[in-house]
Design an enzyme around this catalytic site. Sequence first.
Site, mmCIF file in Angstrom:
data_model
loop_
_atom_site.group_PDB
_atom_site.id
_atom_site.type_symbol
_atom_site.label_atom_id
_atom_site.label_comp_id
_atom_site.label_asym_id
_atom_site.label_seq_id
_atom_site.Cartn_x
_atom_site.Cartn_y
_atom_site.Cartn_z
ATOM 1 C CB ILE A 71 -0.965 -0.006 1.217
ATOM 2 C CG1 ILE A 71 -1.928 1.179 1.158
ATOM 3 C CG2 ILE A 71 -0.211 -0.084 2.518
ATOM 4 C CD1 ILE A 71 -3.070 1.091 2.176
ATOM 5 C CB ALA A 72 2.567 3.197 -1.866
ATOM 6 C CB VAL A 73 -0.222 7.776 -0.064
ATOM 7 C CG1 VAL A 73 -0.682 9.170 -0.492
ATOM 8 C CG2 VAL A 73 -1.381 6.987 0.528
ATOM 9 C CD GLU A 105 4.279 -9.462 6.419
ATOM 10 O OE1 GLU A 105 4.646 -9.001 5.329
ATOM 11 O OE2 GLU A 105 4.079 -10.666 6.608
ATOM 12 C CG ASN A 110 6.120 3.660 7.708
ATOM 13 O OD1 ASN A 110 5.686 4.753 8.055
ATOM 14 N ND2 ASN A 110 5.914 3.161 6.501
ATOM 15 C CE1 TYR A 117 -1.544 0.692 7.014
ATOM 16 C CE2 TYR A 117 0.548 0.091 7.988
ATOM 17 C CZ TYR A 117 -0.206 0.399 6.874
ATOM 18 O OH TYR A 117 0.375 0.411 5.639
#
Length: 151
Positions: A71-73, A105, A110, A117
């Site tokens: 997942i990334a923005v 994970e 981070n 999360y």
Amino acid sequence: MNEISFLEITSDDFDVIYEIELKAYPIPWSEKIMRSMVEGHEYKIKITYYDKVIAYVFVMVVLDEATILNIAVDPDYQGQGIGQKLLRYLKAQLSQKGIRSIFLEVRQSNQNALALYTSEGFHEIDIRKNYYPAKNGREDAIIMACVLMNE
């Protein structure tokens, strides 16, 4: 942010998604792995903002469990609630499909992702020692889970 859309990733999205991957992660996935995800059969969603891809998620679903693989923005759009919108959308979609829990994970370092999360109902269930490659060796991964409330 108005004019955002949640759409399925297609093979035409590869270049922009891989560009985000390279910008968003200190040690990104390889081009080969990312291409296999974009062209694969995993559950895959992108967020577009005025037709520009700004975020994505790849999810593997097995029976009634899902695992967020990536997942990334886009860093240019981080800090604006895009990750939260993507997670909330994903949770709603998976819940409608009868998925009962989501796993992921995350790098121990981070802190922004960990805070996101946690705020979205994920909790730590384990640690994978030396899981991620890091600039100075290896880094632990925190394994997190979120139980979905299916109706």
